[in-house]
Structures are given as C-alpha cells and as structure tokens.
Scaffold this motif. Structure first.
Motif, PDB file in Angstrom:
ATOM      1  N   LEU A 123       0.828  -1.206   0.000  1.00 55.08           N
ATOM      2  CA  LEU A 123       0.000   0.000   0.000  1.00 55.08           C
ATOM      3  C   LEU A 123       0.862   1.254   0.000  1.00 55.08           C
ATOM      4  CD1 LEU A 123      -2.881  -1.009   2.448  1.00 55.08           C
ATOM      5  CD2 LEU A 123      -3.036  -0.652  -0.030  1.00 55.08           C
ATOM      6  N   THR A 124       1.936   1.215   0.783  1.00 61.69           N
ATOM      7  CA  THR A 124       2.847   2.369   0.789  1.00 61.69           C
ATOM      8  C   THR A 124       3.460   2.576  -0.589  1.00 61.69           C
ATOM      9  OG1 THR A 124       3.351   1.985   3.120  1.00 61.69           O
ATOM     10  CG2 THR A 124       4.879   3.360   1.894  1.00 61.69           C
ATOM     11  N   ALA A 125       3.850   1.461  -1.211  1.00 62.26           N
ATOM     12  CA  ALA A 125       4.418   1.572  -2.556  1.00 62.26           C
ATOM     13  C   ALA A 125       3.376   2.077  -3.554  1.00 62.26           C
ATOM     14  CB  ALA A 125       4.955   0.206  -3.000  1.00 62.26           C
ATOM     15  N   THR A 126       2.146   1.627  -3.434  1.00 63.54           N
ATOM     16  CA  THR A 126       1.076   2.082  -4.328  1.00 63.54           C
ATOM     17  C   THR A 126       0.833   3.574  -4.156  1.00 63.54           C
ATOM     18  OG1 THR A 126       0.041  -0.104  -4.218  1.00 63.54           O
ATOM     19  CG2 THR A 126      -1.314   1.730  -5.004  1.00 63.54           C
ATOM     20  N   VAL A 127       0.814   4.043  -2.896  1.00 64.25           N
ATOM     21  CA  VAL A 127       0.630   5.479  -2.646  1.00 64.25           C
ATOM     22  C   VAL A 127       1.764   6.277  -3.281  1.00 64.25           C
ATOM     23  CG1 VAL A 127       0.609   7.241  -0.846  1.00 64.25           C
ATOM     24  CG2 VAL A 127      -0.749   5.165  -0.569  1.00 64.25           C
ATOM     25  N   ALA A 128       2.983   5.781  -3.140  1.00 64.48           N
ATOM     26  CA  ALA A 128       4.128   6.490  -3.714  1.00 64.48           C
ATOM     27  C   ALA A 128       4.024   6.561  -5.239  1.00 64.48           C
ATOM     28  CB  ALA A 128       5.415   5.801  -3.294  1.00 64.48           C
ATOM     29  N   CYS A 129       3.609   5.457  -5.876  1.00 66.52           N
ATOM     30  CA  CYS A 129       3.467   5.465  -7.343  1.00 66.52           C
ATOM     31  C   CYS A 129       2.374   6.425  -7.788  1.00 66.52           C
ATOM     32  CB  CYS A 129       3.170   4.053  -7.828  1.00 66.52           C
ATOM     33  SG  CYS A 129       4.533   2.893  -7.611  1.00 66.52           S
ATOM     34  N   LEU A 130       1.262   6.409  -7.071  1.00 67.95           N
ATOM     35  CA  LEU A 130       0.156   7.296  -7.439  1.00 67.95           C
ATOM     36  C   LEU A 130       0.541   8.763  -7.245  1.00 67.95           C
ATOM     37  CD1 LEU A 130      -2.860   5.283  -5.974  1.00 67.95           C
ATOM     38  CD2 LEU A 130      -2.255   5.575  -8.382  1.00 67.95           C
ATOM     39  N   GLU A 131       1.258   9.064  -6.151  1.00 67.01           N
ATOM     40  CA  GLU A 131       1.711  10.436  -5.932  1.00 67.01           C
ATOM     41  C   GLU A 131       2.678  10.870  -7.040  1.00 67.01           C
ATOM     42  OE1 GLU A 131       3.341  10.337  -2.059  1.00 67.01           O
ATOM     43  OE2 GLU A 131       1.422  10.667  -1.024  1.00 67.01           O
ATOM     44  N   THR A 132       3.524   9.958  -7.508  1.00 64.73           N
ATOM     45  CA  THR A 132       4.455  10.283  -8.612  1.00 64.73           C
ATOM     46  C   THR A 132       3.694  10.595  -9.890  1.00 64.73           C
ATOM     47  OG1 THR A 132       6.136   8.850  -7.615  1.00 64.73           O
ATOM     48  CG2 THR A 132       6.423   9.436  -9.933  1.00 64.73           C
ATOM     49  N   LEU A 133       2.709   9.750 -10.196  1.00 66.30           N
ATOM     50  CA  LEU A 133       1.898  10.004 -11.393  1.00 66.30           C
ATOM     51  C   LEU A 133       1.170  11.346 -11.272  1.00 66.30           C
ATOM     52  CD1 LEU A 133       0.341   6.495 -12.167  1.00 66.30           C
ATOM     53  CD2 LEU A 133       2.095   7.709 -13.470  1.00 66.30           C
ATOM     54  N   GLU A 134       0.674  11.643 -10.073  1.00 65.49           N
ATOM     55  CA  GLU A 134      -0.058  12.905  -9.886  1.00 65.49           C
ATOM     56  C   GLU A 134       0.861  14.095 -10.135  1.00 65.49           C
ATOM     57  OE1 GLU A 134      -3.199  14.699  -6.613  1.00 65.49           O
ATOM     58  OE2 GLU A 134      -1.414  13.641  -5.903  1.00 65.49           O
ATOM     59  N   ARG A 135       2.081  13.994  -9.657  1.00 70.46           N
ATOM     60  CA  ARG A 135       3.027  15.099  -9.878  1.00 70.46           C
ATOM     61  C   ARG A 135       3.401  15.207 -11.368  1.00 70.46           C
ATOM     62  NH1 ARG A 135       5.291  13.119  -5.058  1.00 70.46           N
ATOM     63  NH2 ARG A 135       6.879  11.993  -6.262  1.00 70.46           N
ATOM     64  N   ARG A 136       3.587  14.093 -12.034  1.00 77.88           N
ATOM     65  CA  ARG A 136       3.985  14.124 -13.448  1.00 77.88           C
ATOM     66  C   ARG A 136       2.873  14.711 -14.318  1.00 77.88           C
ATOM     67  NH1 ARG A 136       6.921   8.262 -14.584  1.00 77.88           N
ATOM     68  NH2 ARG A 136       8.788   8.613 -13.268  1.00 77.88           N
ATOM     69  N   TRP A 137       1.624  14.390 -14.016  1.00 78.31           N
ATOM     70  CA  TRP A 137       0.525  14.830 -14.864  1.00 78.31           C
ATOM     71  C   TRP A 137      -0.045  16.174 -14.434  1.00 78.31           C
ATOM     72  CZ3 TRP A 137      -2.327   9.455 -14.728  1.00 78.31           C
ATOM     73  CH2 TRP A 137      -1.575   8.538 -15.488  1.00 78.31           C
ATOM     74  N   GLY A 138       0.497  16.728 -13.382  1.00 75.48           N
ATOM     75  CA  GLY A 138      -0.037  17.995 -12.907  1.00 75.48           C
ATOM     76  C   GLY A 138       0.016  19.109 -13.939  1.00 75.48           C
ATOM     77  N   PRO A 139       1.172  19.394 -14.590  1.00 75.59           N
ATOM     78  CA  PRO A 139       1.220  20.512 -15.553  1.00 75.59           C
ATOM     79  C   PRO A 139       0.512  20.220 -16.867  1.00 75.59           C
ATOM     80  CG  PRO A 139       3.388  19.962 -14.654  1.00 75.59           C
ATOM     81  CD  PRO A 139       2.497  18.839 -14.330  1.00 75.59           C
ATOM     82  N   ASP A 140       0.248  18.922 -17.144  1.00 69.86           N
ATOM     83  CA  ASP A 140      -0.295  18.552 -18.443  1.00 69.86           C
ATOM     84  C   ASP A 140      -1.820  18.609 -18.386  1.00 69.86           C
ATOM     85  OD1 ASP A 140      -0.842  17.617 -20.929  1.00 69.86           O
ATOM     86  OD2 ASP A 140       0.268  15.718 -20.705  1.00 69.86           O
ATOM     87  N   ALA A 141      -2.415  19.611 -19.127  1.00 71.10           N
ATOM     88  CA  ALA A 141      -3.873  19.764 -19.104  1.00 71.10           C
ATOM     89  C   ALA A 141      -4.579  18.619 -19.782  1.00 71.10           C
ATOM     90  CB  ALA A 141      -4.255  21.095 -19.771  1.00 71.10           C
ATOM     91  N   SER A 142      -3.898  17.960 -20.721  1.00 72.47           N
ATOM     92  CA  SER A 142      -4.543  16.841 -21.422  1.00 72.47           C
ATOM     93  C   SER A 142      -4.719  15.630 -20.499  1.00 72.47           C
ATOM     94  CB  SER A 142      -3.709  16.448 -22.638  1.00 72.47           C
ATOM     95  OG  SER A 142      -2.417  16.010 -22.254  1.00 72.47           O
ATOM     96  N   ARG A 143      -4.060  15.651 -19.373  1.00 70.94           N
ATOM     97  CA  ARG A 143      -4.134  14.528 -18.426  1.00 70.94           C
ATOM     98  C   ARG A 143      -5.104  14.813 -17.268  1.00 70.94           C
ATOM     99  NH1 ARG A 143      -1.737   9.539 -19.627  1.00 70.94           N
ATOM    100  NH2 ARG A 143       0.152   9.885 -20.852  1.00 70.94           N
ATOM    101  N   ASP A 144      -5.998  15.768 -17.415  1.00 70.49           N
ATOM    102  CA  ASP A 144      -6.901  16.122 -16.312  1.00 70.49           C
ATOM    103  C   ASP A 144      -7.767  14.929 -15.905  1.00 70.49           C
ATOM    104  OD1 ASP A 144      -5.846  18.590 -16.205  1.00 70.49           O
ATOM    105  OD2 ASP A 144      -7.481  19.592 -17.279  1.00 70.49           O
TER     106      ASP A 144
END
Length: 510
Positions: free
Chosen positions: A294-315
């Motif tokens: 679960l900790t690893a899953t949270v870390a992966c999801l947080e990484t994806l959230e940071r990567r897609w933050g500036p990209d409007a096409s990924r809303d």
C-alpha cells in the motif's frame, strides 16, 4: 455464617424448644394425673358414704347440728377435703368447712350433675375428672364428686333428686411435698429420658449435618479453585476432594455435573483462546504484509499525480489518480488501525506509564490540530477547569493517539458548522479522577446510535457524528475505548441531534 453453623444453630434451638415442650407436657400430664387420681378417690369415697347412709337428708332434717358433726367425722382425716349437703336447687344446707357461708349460698348445679352422670355411667373417657365450685374459694375451681340423694317415700320419683351430697377436693396451690414429688418425678426417669432423647437427637443431627455439608464443602472448594485458577489450566483437585469417595446421591450427581461442566468450559476456553490468538496473529500479519504494497502504491500514485499535474490533457487521468490515491490512503489507514487494535488486544501488551500534567500534553495536541481545524473554518482551543492540574499516569503515545482520534472525528464531522463555532478540548480534576473532553459543534448523533458508537466497524447510517475515526472505518472510537480500558478508565458520549457532541474520558488521578 456458614451452612454448618446455621444447621447446628437450628438443631440446637429445635432441641431447646423440644425440651421445653416435653417438660411442659410432663407438668401438664402430672397435674392431670393428680386430678384424675383425686377424683377417683373422691368418687369411691362418695360411693361408700351413700351406700351406708341413704337417709342423709332425713338426718339433717332431724338434727342439723348433729348432722354437721357427723359430716366432719367423715372427712376427719382429709383436711383438704370438704363435704357439703345441698338441696335440690344447690343451696348449701350443711358443710364441714370452717368458713361460715351466708344463708342461701348456692353452688352451680351443672358440674354437680356432670359428676353424678360420670359416676353413674362409669365411662372415664367422658369425664376423667370434674371441676366445680369451691364454696370457700369461689375464685378457684376444684376437683369435685357428687351423689344424688332421695327421700324415703312410698312412691319414689327416680327422675328428680331431693338433694345432693357434694365433695370438694381443695387445691390450695402446690405444697412443699407436692413440689418435691413433682421435682423427683421430673428429675428422675422423666428428665433422664428427655435428656437421653435430646442427646440421641443431637448426635443424629450432627451426623446428618456432617454427611450433608461435607459434599457441599468439597464442591464449594472446587468452585473456589476454579474461580481462583480460571480456565488457563486444569485446576488441581482440592485436598478435601480426594478424601470424599464418589457417590450416586444428589450431591454426587451435582459434583459430577459441575466437574463435567467445568471440563467443557475449559475445553471451550482453550478453543476460544486458540481462535482469538489465530485472529489476532492473522490480523497483525495481514496488516504488516499489506503496509508495504500500500505504501508503494501510494508512492506510485503520488508520482503520477506530480507528473501529470502541468499537463492539461491529463486532467481526466489525474482525477482518476486522485480517487485511487484517496482510497489507497484510506486502505492504508485502515490496515494501520487494524494492526494497532491487534497489538492493543494482545494479553502480553503492557503500558509504559509516566506521571504527567495532562494539561501540558493537551495544549500541545491542540496546537498541532489548530491549523487543520482552521482550514475548515473552525477554531480549536484548550481550556483547563479548576485550580488543580489534571495529573495522571498515562502512556503518552497511546494517550495522544486517543485524543487525536477524538479531535480528528470532531473536525471531520463539524466542517459544515458555522465559522463562529469552535471545538473545545477541556481537562479537569474531580476527586481521585481526571477527565478530558472533546466538544464539537457538529450535527450531533441520534439517540439510538449512541450505544453502538464504540463497536468496531460500526458506522451510523446518517453519519452525523464521530462514529468512526481512521478515515471513517469505525475503528477510531474502538481504539479510544481500548486505550482508556488499558488505563483503567472509562469513556462516555453525550450528544443531541443539532447541538453537537461531547466525548469524555475519565482516568484515575496520580
């Protein structure tokens, strides 16, 4: 008072009452025997007098003075006996007594007729003796005997008596010789028999008491042993149990049933302990095994959230990641809470208490949660009531965890309250107890849900109050209750729909 003592006291009192009853019965029987023997002697005397002198009325009519002397000669050797001549109406015509009776003095004729009938019938069952008037002592009754007298006429009328010969056996109390006779009779065979009977009854009662209470004593010792040793291991039989052989009576069956029930309870207890240990171990292992993925899953999801933050096409993708991240965090919190509960439920778990001023600890907790409360428009303040500091011995980590769960619930369910409202954390001391309360301005809790708030995984239908910390999975208050129980305290909730909720913790003061 033990059963043996109560039984012994009952037997003693019963023997005492029985002895008193026997003595009273002997005294009454002695008095009755005296009356019967006196009446029999008097009746025999009257039979001899009337058989030899059938003209007593004529003698009195010829010379009353000489007749009186004649009567006195008949009872010369019986000082306690008085003889009277009565007419048909019961009036005294002559007497042997020294007391001068008033003219026309009468005695009741009913006892006189009863004595005559008893003498004529010879049936002692009808009247063993007759009590009548004593003319010289009218306030006392005396044993009497009587005979009907008739005059010598050409045509006798057998149906009517012309007069009565009336004998009174006076009883002026019990003289010394009678008291001596009564005492010797009672103190002799009668009293000896009574004493022997009481001694025999006492011995039999003592044997019955021992025979009845011995199995009860053994059974009570086995119950005490089971209560003392519990169901952890098979309790050794008490020393008295080995000395009592098995029996098929009611006590033997009761003892056998108790031992069978105890064996069943121990077996079930062992099974429950095994299942409970398996449950706690499984929950603890599962919690430990799930934390890492679960900790690893949270870390992966947080990484994806940071990567897609500036990209409007990924809303759209980012919103999906936010949902997944929130649920994963909730699952991680639930796993962590399950692990904490499993740890707190361990029998080997021990607190690490420290003597602290709870006011200082609570003030620090309030500072930590104030910023979070401000984000939802609520104020959070700490208040201490009374001059005495709320000092108690607590495990700091667990105590802070309990208060944090309460504040977490208060903030979560009061977010929609008015901005002017505040969450109040209060502490105080009352006697040998310290208390800590968390009051929130939330919507309150329905009365029907209050008894279930501390049930694990319980969550109110309306979700109108603090029914479950740790991300609302129903474990927050369960953890609070377990922590308070470990501190030998208690927790209570007071709430009313529309008026907020107050959760209060009470702990022993130090």
């Amino acid at each position: 008072m033990t059963v043996r003592l109560r039984l012994a006291l009952t037997v003693f009192l019963t023997g005492l009452v029985t002895a008193a009853g026997v003595i009273a019965t002997v005294a009454i029987a002695f008095q009755r025997f005296e009356h019967e023997s006196t009446w029999q002697r008097a009746d025999a005397f009257m039979a001899r007098v009337t058989a030899r002198h059938d003209d007593l009325l004529d003698q009195h009519q010829r010379d009353p003075q000489a007749f009186t002397e004649f009567l006195r000669s008949l009872v010369l050797y019986e000082p306690d006996t008085q003889l009277y001549l009565l007419d048909a109406a019961g009036t005294v015509l002559a007497s042997t007594g020294s007391v001068q009776l008033p003219p026309g003095f009468r005695v009741k004729l009913e006892p006189v007729r009863q004595a005559v009938d008893a003498a004529a019938s010879g049936d002692r069952r009808r009247a063993a003796y007759v009590m009548g008037d004593d003319p010289e002592h009218m306030d006392d009754d005396a044993v009497i005997a009587a005979r009907a007298l008739r005059r010598a006429v050409i045509r006798p009328d057998d149906a009517a008596a012309a007069g009565w010969l009336y004998l009174v056996c006076r009883k002026e109390g019990l003289p010394a010789r009678r008291l001596q006779m009564f005492g010797s009779t009672l103190a002799g065979p009668a009293l000896g028999a009574v004493a022997a009977l009481i001694a025999l009854a006492t011995a039999l009662a003592a044997w019955i008491i021992v025979a009845v209470t011995r199995p009860l004593q053994v059974l009570s010792e086995e119950v005490d042993s089971a209560a003392r040793l519990g169901f952890q291991a098979a309790a050794a039989a008490p020393p008295a149990a080995a000395a009592v052989p098995p029996s098929d009576d009611e006590f033997g069956r009761l003892r056998h049933g108790f031992q069978a029930l105890l064996a069943t309870l121990r077996q079930q207890w062992d099974e429950l302990r095994r299942l409970d240990h398996f449950r706690r171990e499984s929950v603890s292992n599962l919690s430990h095994d799930l934390r890492s993925p679960l900790t690893a899953t949270v870390a992966c999801l947080e990484t994806l959230e940071r990567r897609w933050g500036p990209d409007a096409s990924r809303d759209d993708d980012r919103r999906l990641v936010e949902v997944a991240l929130r649920n994963t965090r909730n699952a991680a919190a639930l796993v962590r809470a399950l692990g904490d509960l499993a740890l707190l439920d361990e029998p080997a778990f021990r607190l690490r208490p420290m003597r602290l001023d709870l006011g200082e600890v609570l003030d620090d907790i309030a500072l930590r949660f104030a910023e979070r409360a401000a984000k939802v428009g609520l104020a959070l303040r700490f208040e201490q009531e009374g001059p005495e500091p709320p000092v108690a011995e607590v495990d700091v980590e667990l105590f802070e965890r309990a208060v944090a769960n309460l504040l977490d619930n208060a903030i979560k369910f009061s977010a929609a309250a008015h901005a002017a409202e505040a969450i109040v954390l209060t502490a105080g001391r009352h006697g040998d107890r310290v208390w800590v309360s968390v009051s929130d301005p939330g919507p309150g809790i329905a009365e029907g849900e209050l008894p279930h708030l501390f049930d694990r995984h319980y969550r109110g239908r309306e979700q109108t109050g603090p029914t479950g910390g740790d991300e609302g999975k129903g474990l927050g208050l369960a953890i609070v209750q377990r922590i308070v129980e470990l501190h030998r305290g208690r927790v209570a909730v007071r709430s009313e729909p529309g008026r907020g909720t107050t959760v209060t913790i009470e702990l022993p003061s130090a």
